[in-house]
Scaffold this active site. Sequence first.
Site, mmCIF file in Angstrom:
data_model
loop_
_atom_site.group_PDB
_atom_site.id
_atom_site.type_symbol
_atom_site.label_atom_id
_atom_site.label_comp_id
_atom_site.label_asym_id
_atom_site.label_seq_id
_atom_site.Cartn_x
_atom_site.Cartn_y
_atom_site.Cartn_z
ATOM 1 N N GLY A 136 29.169 -31.974 -21.211
ATOM 2 C CA GLY A 136 28.838 -32.653 -19.951
ATOM 3 C C GLY A 136 29.595 -32.209 -18.719
ATOM 4 O O GLY A 136 29.311 -31.170 -18.136
ATOM 5 N N GLU A 192 22.670 -44.039 -30.212
ATOM 6 C CA GLU A 192 21.214 -44.109 -30.241
ATOM 7 C C GLU A 192 20.758 -44.952 -31.437
ATOM 8 O O GLU A 192 21.457 -45.066 -32.441
ATOM 9 C CB GLU A 192 20.622 -42.707 -30.413
ATOM 10 C CG GLU A 192 21.173 -41.658 -29.482
ATOM 11 C CD GLU A 192 20.232 -41.378 -28.337
ATOM 12 O OE1 GLU A 192 19.100 -41.889 -28.347
ATOM 13 O OE2 GLU A 192 20.632 -40.640 -27.420
ATOM 14 N N LYS A 207 25.917 -27.273 -29.683
ATOM 15 C CA LYS A 207 26.883 -26.888 -28.650
ATOM 16 C C LYS A 207 27.788 -25.757 -29.141
ATOM 17 O O LYS A 207 28.126 -24.843 -28.387
ATOM 18 C CB LYS A 207 27.693 -28.111 -28.229
ATOM 19 C CG LYS A 207 26.806 -29.110 -27.482
ATOM 20 C CD LYS A 207 27.389 -30.514 -27.486
ATOM 21 C CE LYS A 207 26.477 -31.486 -26.747
ATOM 22 N NZ LYS A 207 26.930 -32.880 -26.937
#
Lengths: 432, 432
Positions: A136, A192, A207
């Site tokens: 991020g 989630e 990633k």
Amino acid sequence: MTNQSVRVGLMGMGTVGTGVYRLVESHQEDLSQQTGMNIEIARILVQDKEKKRTIDVESDLFTDDPDSLLQDPEIDVIVEVMGGVERTREHILAALQQGKHVVTANKDLMAVHGGELLEEAAKNGCDLFYEASVAGGIPILRALVEGFSSDRITKMMGIVNGTSNYILTKMSQEGGNYEDVLKEAQELGYAEADPTADMGGLDAARKMSILSTLGFHVGMNLDEVDCNGMENVTLEDIEYAEQLGYTIKLIGIAKQDDNLIEVSVEPTMLKHSHPLSSVHGVFNAVYVYGEAVGETMFYGPGAGELPTANAVVSDLVTVVKNMKLGVNGRGMVAPYKEKKLKKDEEIFSKYFMRLLVDDQSGVLAQITQKLAGYDVSIEQVIQRPHHLEHKAELIIVTHQSSKKGIQEVLSELEKLEHIEEIKSYYRVENGD
Amino acid sequence: MTNQSVRVGLMGMGTVGTGVYRLVESHQEDLSQQTGMNIEIARILVQDKEKKRTIDVESDLFTDDPDSLLQDPEIDVIVEVMGGVERTREHILAALQQGKHVVTANKDLMAVHGGELLEEAAKNGCDLFYEASVAGGIPILRALVEGFSSDRITKMMGIVNGTSNYILTKMSQEGGNYEDVLKEAQELGYAEADPTADMGGLDAARKMSILSTLGFHVGMNLDEVDCNGMENVTLEDIEYAEQLGYTIKLIGIAKQDDNLIEVSVEPTMLKHSHPLSSVHGVFNAVYVYGEAVGETMFYGPGAGELPTANAVVSDLVTVVKNMKLGVNGRGMVAPYKEKKLKKDEEIFSKYFMRLLVDDQSGVLAQITQKLAGYDVSIEQVIQRPHHLEHKAELIIVTHQSSKKGIQEVLSELEKLEHIEEIKSYYRVENGD
């Protein structure tokens, strides 16, 4: 003098899209000072044009037709924050073929189709940036590509999934078990409803595949990342680790020795003195070891509306600066090294294992003999009484051993009469 | 196809210069893959051509005449790692005026003459990069300029002097006093014979002035950094801090509130939970808070031959890429914001103070009354017996108070009859 305008098509108006819109609107003056251009969000692709939004956006900016962005010659840059893989890949290919530059936050897409998309970008003289796809708000891709351009990176370790790190932190600090902490996190919106990709390591693997491609200059494929989740980490393991001076984290590890590469995601015991061991909650961090630079670490928020939007808009600034200079698509270095992956017998690490065994003489000797047979030597053994009668718990920390040796020895141990159960085993990283 | 060559003039062959030479020679292939050019060290300026070197360099590369680099039209880039300020400034101005790009590791120079040199570079279409000047191996300048280009940075805190951090770490972990630990560090070569710039904060102030210029987009002058050294930190203070949950570090702080700026270097008590509090030994770290990104931290080696050389050569790679693209000197954003510095009454922080007082009733009341008179409110008070008879030690941690209020109240307290001595006072940072 009026600045020239750059027209941006924004694909997606969820959390990150809203953040991108907010940043571009509120930092207009700074952005134009830095780029010498005005940045204008000219059209926004959404699924539902009538949906109520949390911010005030002129309603005629919205469209549900991708082509009204992709085929509009007036749009210079596509910012893709809608997610998804196959359809999104087609959109981005179309954008690049139309000569539009692309900024994306989409790790799923870049981990799977990054190579193809970057090639298409280069072919069309377009920029394709994706800083937001890994960790991020942390500018880690820039650091790898530019900050360490003259170094040889030999190791990258990342806490690159905030949700699983949040769960592990909670378990370790408050003593809850996995299911309870996960449920609480889901209720709070931190996890989630379907936590598989976060907990199972797939998100982190995506990633790590991106980081390895950039750090090692090879085209890494997602399925070459050995991926193990943290769903089976127990409170007991966390407590044992703590007593031995370790913290359990879900770590992505990418190593390179003599041009042989290994990349994995797995729950790992980290020595307390390792800089990553104090990265808590939803924070992300990437530890990078370079031959010249030595140990470095980059720490920050791994997700969230504005941190991620900041990474996206910073990429957008680079695109716009490149437009001003007329050098888009020309700064990229494609992977130029031959990719050679380690076999399991070439991957070395310390390991922790916890066994439930019969509490009788000769058992430890039997086990240590087995280990020796597979070249697994022991650094530390702790035997503890177990609440089951006549049982004992055996904790073993090994010296550097091959992954293959460990796997083989574990399957041998399973067969031993006096071993009731192999409770768990973990890779151990001391930072040496 | 043969690559074109870029010819580099290296000014200085000390520790960092040796590292630069080593990296360029040993990574030749990687560098040319990334830049599409060959990088050749064409001439090296040294003081003594005959000196024995630790690495094997063709002796006819050495010269003791600066002009043979600066005036040679065949040299494209000057890499300055010789140090010094006034004469070095002249050399770099001359290089830029000859159209040569410059990479420097020289913080002393950039902190004092950075503005002028960057202007001269822009005027001549030259690059001038200086990543290595702040926090050695950590690519923090790139992160500020590019990674956070779309954000508004409101706070930067840095452990940007490795030597003083080494001393404080040793004092805190092993309990030695300042003089003894410094002496040992000098004997080991970790501290200079003249430690003034490191311990007195000047070295850190130079780096904070560079960081503030880039992070806040203002032209910061070195003499605007309020600089306090760590020579007076005592073991007692370190122990008191520890008991309250703090670590004492020499911290550079640059803050911006409502476009008002404060920059200082001072020994500061950091809450143990602050990411900077676990940066030990010679390591450096820069904590950056941006409105959008939130908390980030960049950690790594602050000095050393190869870490610093890596930063220098990575800058060189950027210069060479820019040459290939023909865009040197065009990416720079000059400071564009009006600089408004805070006055002492606008600088707010928590403070710790330790007083030796007469152990008799009414003294505490007298002190708290004084504090209240200057709007300094108290978060925590601890009174302890002192080994001197009829004396007590008083530890006070305040709520957010103005620097002016604290200074005034301390000078008032000094005059009070029952206060024997103000032992110490520190800024306190909780990370909130």
